[in-house]
Design a protein around this motif. Structure first.
Motif, PDB file in Angstrom:
ATOM      1  N   MET A   1     -13.450 -55.057 -23.045  1.00 53.76           N
ATOM      2  CA  MET A   1     -13.243 -53.629 -23.183  1.00 53.76           C
ATOM      3  C   MET A   1     -14.419 -52.956 -23.891  1.00 53.76           C
ATOM      4  O   MET A   1     -14.750 -51.823 -23.559  1.00 53.76           O
ATOM      5  CB  MET A   1     -11.955 -53.355 -23.947  1.00 53.76           C
ATOM      6  N   LEU A   2     -14.990 -53.668 -24.842  1.00 55.71           N
ATOM      7  CA  LEU A   2     -16.133 -53.085 -25.544  1.00 55.71           C
ATOM      8  C   LEU A   2     -17.271 -52.812 -24.557  1.00 55.71           C
ATOM      9  O   LEU A   2     -17.928 -51.767 -24.639  1.00 55.71           O
ATOM     10  CB  LEU A   2     -16.609 -54.005 -26.674  1.00 55.71           C
ATOM     11  N   GLY A   3     -17.472 -53.733 -23.616  1.00 47.06           N
ATOM     12  CA  GLY A   3     -18.519 -53.532 -22.613  1.00 47.06           C
ATOM     13  C   GLY A   3     -18.271 -52.281 -21.784  1.00 47.06           C
ATOM     14  O   GLY A   3     -19.185 -51.513 -21.497  1.00 47.06           O
ATOM     15  N   GLU A   7     -20.519 -49.013 -21.531  1.00 48.29           N
ATOM     16  CA  GLU A   7     -20.921 -48.605 -20.185  1.00 48.29           C
ATOM     17  C   GLU A   7     -20.654 -47.116 -19.948  1.00 48.29           C
ATOM     18  O   GLU A   7     -21.389 -46.447 -19.240  1.00 48.29           O
ATOM     19  CB  GLU A   7     -20.134 -49.427 -19.167  1.00 48.29           C
ATOM     20  N   LEU A   8     -19.612 -46.593 -20.572  1.00 45.43           N
ATOM     21  CA  LEU A   8     -19.285 -45.180 -20.452  1.00 45.43           C
ATOM     22  C   LEU A   8     -20.187 -44.299 -21.323  1.00 45.43           C
ATOM     23  O   LEU A   8     -20.056 -43.084 -21.325  1.00 45.43           O
ATOM     24  CB  LEU A   8     -17.821 -44.937 -20.813  1.00 45.43           C
ATOM     25  N   GLY A   9     -21.078 -44.938 -22.086  1.00 41.34           N
ATOM     26  CA  GLY A   9     -22.004 -44.174 -22.908  1.00 41.34           C
ATOM     27  C   GLY A   9     -21.467 -43.845 -24.289  1.00 41.34           C
ATOM     28  O   GLY A   9     -22.018 -42.990 -24.984  1.00 41.34           O
ATOM     29  N   ALA A  29      -9.794 -40.064 -19.694  1.00 41.33           N
ATOM     30  CA  ALA A  29     -10.522 -38.793 -19.750  1.00 41.33           C
ATOM     31  C   ALA A  29     -11.924 -38.946 -19.167  1.00 41.33           C
ATOM     32  O   ALA A  29     -12.409 -38.058 -18.454  1.00 41.33           O
ATOM     33  CB  ALA A  29     -10.588 -38.285 -21.189  1.00 41.33           C
ATOM     34  N   GLN A  30     -12.574 -40.066 -19.442  1.00 38.45           N
ATOM     35  CA  GLN A  30     -13.916 -40.306 -18.902  1.00 38.45           C
ATOM     36  C   GLN A  30     -13.868 -40.410 -17.374  1.00 38.45           C
ATOM     37  O   GLN A  30     -14.751 -39.890 -16.687  1.00 38.45           O
ATOM     38  CB  GLN A  30     -14.512 -41.594 -19.503  1.00 38.45           C
ATOM     39  N   VAL A  31     -12.838 -41.055 -16.857  1.00 42.28           N
ATOM     40  CA  VAL A  31     -12.707 -41.166 -15.394  1.00 42.28           C
ATOM     41  C   VAL A  31     -12.510 -39.783 -14.788  1.00 42.28           C
ATOM     42  O   VAL A  31     -13.145 -39.432 -13.792  1.00 42.28           O
ATOM     43  CB  VAL A  31     -11.543 -42.110 -15.025  1.00 42.28           C
ATOM     44  N   ARG A  32     -11.622 -38.975 -15.386  1.00 39.84           N
ATOM     45  CA  ARG A  32     -11.398 -37.619 -14.868  1.00 39.84           C
ATOM     46  C   ARG A  32     -12.691 -36.798 -14.921  1.00 39.84           C
ATOM     47  O   ARG A  32     -13.007 -36.062 -13.988  1.00 39.84           O
ATOM     48  CB  ARG A  32     -10.292 -36.917 -15.660  1.00 39.84           C
ATOM     49  N   ARG A  33     -13.454 -36.931 -16.005  1.00 35.40           N
ATOM     50  CA  ARG A  33     -14.719 -36.201 -16.138  1.00 35.40           C
ATOM     51  C   ARG A  33     -15.693 -36.623 -15.042  1.00 35.40           C
ATOM     52  O   ARG A  33     -16.324 -35.795 -14.394  1.00 35.40           O
ATOM     53  CB  ARG A  33     -15.347 -36.438 -17.508  1.00 35.40           C
ATOM     54  N   ARG A  34     -15.786 -37.927 -14.813  1.00 33.51           N
ATOM     55  CA  ARG A  34     -16.714 -38.418 -13.793  1.00 33.51           C
ATOM     56  C   ARG A  34     -16.296 -37.978 -12.393  1.00 33.51           C
ATOM     57  O   ARG A  34     -17.134 -37.634 -11.566  1.00 33.51           O
ATOM     58  CB  ARG A  34     -16.848 -39.929 -13.872  1.00 33.51           C
ATOM     59  N   VAL A  35     -15.008 -37.975 -12.118  1.00 35.30           N
ATOM     60  CA  VAL A  35     -14.527 -37.505 -10.814  1.00 35.30           C
ATOM     61  C   VAL A  35     -14.852 -36.026 -10.649  1.00 35.30           C
ATOM     62  O   VAL A  35     -15.332 -35.590  -9.596  1.00 35.30           O
ATOM     63  CB  VAL A  35     -13.007 -37.770 -10.663  1.00 35.30           C
ATOM     64  N   ARG A  36     -14.604 -35.230 -11.686  1.00 35.87           N
ATOM     65  CA  ARG A  36     -14.918 -33.796 -11.630  1.00 35.87           C
ATOM     66  C   ARG A  36     -16.412 -33.579 -11.415  1.00 35.87           C
ATOM     67  O   ARG A  36     -16.819 -32.758 -10.591  1.00 35.87           O
ATOM     68  CB  ARG A  36     -14.444 -33.108 -12.915  1.00 35.87           C
TER      69      ARG A  36
END
Length: 106
Positions: A1-3, A7-9, A29-36
């Protein structure tokens, strides 16, 4: 999970201060941001391609295809437009959908 976190910055030093629930919420939230952001890039690319097609068409047939002026494409142009009246909206719907069906006789 740390990786995945890194990876998400996100800073590795903050990972261990989060609860599993917080990590899950942050990942979602990161996934939603990337999709947007992806959708915004595709929206931009589509409009660039459409404007290029329109520009080429206007060069080939200047009278048939007018290239829109920039001020008509900017978001401020949307704000400057006045709201349509009921009659204008009715005409627009008829143009899109055709005339309404006749009312049944009672």
């Amino acid at each position: 999970m740390l990786g995945r976190w890194v990876e998400l910055g996100l800073p590795a030093s903050e990972f261990w201060a989060q609860t599993p629930r917080q990590i899950l919420l942050i990942f979602e939230a990161q996934v939603r941001r990337r999709v947007r952001e992806h959708d915004e890039r595709m929206h931009h690319a589509w409009h660039v391609a459409a404007l290029v097609r329109l520009g080429v068409a206007s060069l080939l047939d200047p009278k048939g295809h007018e290239f829109p002026p920039l001020d008509r494409l900017l978001s401020t142009a949307q704000e400057a437009r006045r709201p349509k009246t009921d009659d204008e909206l009715r005409e627009l719907f008829i143009e899109w959908l055709g005339p309404p069906p006749p009312k049944p006789e009672s």
